[in-house]
Design a protein around this motif. Structure first.
Motif, mmCIF file in Angstrom:
data_model
loop_
_atom_site.group_PDB
_atom_site.id
_atom_site.type_symbol
_atom_site.label_atom_id
_atom_site.label_comp_id
_atom_site.label_asym_id
_atom_site.label_seq_id
_atom_site.Cartn_x
_atom_site.Cartn_y
_atom_site.Cartn_z
ATOM 1 N N PRO A 8 10.241 -2.456 27.638
ATOM 2 C CA PRO A 8 10.159 -1.587 29.012
ATOM 3 C C PRO A 8 9.330 -0.391 29.099
ATOM 4 O O PRO A 8 9.248 0.255 27.890
ATOM 5 N N ALA A 12 10.686 2.849 33.414
ATOM 6 C CA ALA A 12 11.918 1.842 33.780
ATOM 7 C C ALA A 12 12.918 2.117 32.984
ATOM 8 O O ALA A 12 14.175 2.108 33.408
ATOM 9 N N LEU A 13 12.957 2.721 31.858
ATOM 10 C CA LEU A 13 14.235 2.799 30.994
ATOM 11 C C LEU A 13 14.679 3.883 31.259
ATOM 12 O O LEU A 13 16.039 3.933 31.743
ATOM 13 N N ARG A 14 13.994 5.065 31.804
ATOM 14 C CA ARG A 14 14.773 6.233 32.566
ATOM 15 C C ARG A 14 15.314 5.903 33.569
ATOM 16 O O ARG A 14 16.440 6.425 33.836
ATOM 17 N N ALA A 15 14.874 5.068 34.607
ATOM 18 C CA ALA A 15 15.456 4.432 35.865
ATOM 19 C C ALA A 15 16.706 4.024 35.614
ATOM 20 O O ALA A 15 17.890 3.947 36.349
ATOM 21 N N CYS A 16 16.934 3.077 34.611
ATOM 22 C CA CYS A 16 17.949 2.051 34.323
ATOM 23 C C CYS A 16 19.055 3.297 33.509
ATOM 24 O O CYS A 16 20.176 3.113 34.064
ATOM 25 N N MET A 17 18.705 3.928 32.731
ATOM 26 C CA MET A 17 19.652 4.956 32.007
ATOM 27 C C MET A 17 20.387 6.022 32.993
ATOM 28 O O MET A 17 21.214 6.637 32.763
ATOM 29 N N ARG A 19 21.490 5.509 35.597
ATOM 30 C CA ARG A 19 22.805 4.939 36.294
ATOM 31 C C ARG A 19 24.057 5.279 35.458
ATOM 32 O O ARG A 19 25.025 5.019 35.935
ATOM 33 N N PHE A 20 23.747 5.612 34.156
ATOM 34 C CA PHE A 20 24.977 5.856 33.227
ATOM 35 C C PHE A 20 25.134 7.521 33.492
ATOM 36 O O PHE A 20 24.370 8.401 33.219
ATOM 37 N N TRP A 150 21.829 9.449 38.218
ATOM 38 C CA TRP A 150 20.963 9.350 39.196
ATOM 39 C C TRP A 150 19.981 10.589 39.545
ATOM 40 O O TRP A 150 19.729 10.939 40.602
#
Length: 167
Positions: A8, A12-17, A19-20, A150
């Motif tokens: 990725p 994309a990785l930053r956007a996914c992470m 959410r943690f 977020w």
């Protein structure tokens, strides 16, 4: 054997992470020109025996080279300390830090929790260095925690029904 997938993108990785949800820390140390610190949310406990914790330091961070082989303190921030998180991240809405008197390693005044460490090991982590510190001292107080998810700060209320007594 399946064909290798393309990794990725960093975005994309930053956007996914994002959410943690994590806590927020300021890692402090004695820099070349006095007490220094950097806001970090990549922090975790590694081992109870020996007592070890891990921080992940971006290679492009100004603190990277100074922090690697020095004692450091992980200051876990309380919900009311968002201005300190902003200060050490170089963001707007910053506050000048207060320092704990007589601390062996520069430590913020009144963090929610603090963990003093001596350097133990460092590992290549791609565009970060994973720094494992051996815990030499620690402490905590009651209060709500500062969180980050977020790409914004939030808070988590202290639970009255903690399980610390089970540990």
């Amino acid at each position: 054997m399946p064909e290798a997938l393309a990794p990725p993108s960093p975005g994309a990785l930053r956007a996914c992470m994002a959410r943690f949800a994590t806590g927020v820390t300021v890692v402090t140390y004695d820099g070349d020109d006095g007490p220094r610190g950097a806001t970090m949310n990549a922090f975790t406990s590694v081992s109870a025996d020996p007592p070890l914790v891990l921080i992940s330091v971006a290679r492009r961070a100004r603190c990277h080279d100074q922090l690697l082989d020095r004692p450091f303190c992980v200051n876990v921030l309380g919900a009311e300390q968002e201005p300190l998180a902003r200060q050490f991240a170089g963001m707007r809405g910053a506050a000048e830090p207060g320092w704990a008197p007589a601390a062996r390693i520069p430590r913020l005044d009144n963090p929610l929790a603090w963990v003093e460490c001596d350097p133990w090991r460092s590992y290549d982590g791609g565009d970060h260095t994973l720094v494992v510190g051996r815990v030499t001292d620690l402490g905590h107080r009651d209060g709500d925690a500062l969180t980050y998810a977020w790409s914004r700060f939030g808070s988590l209320a202290e639970s009255a029904d903690g399980i610390e007594h089970l540990i």
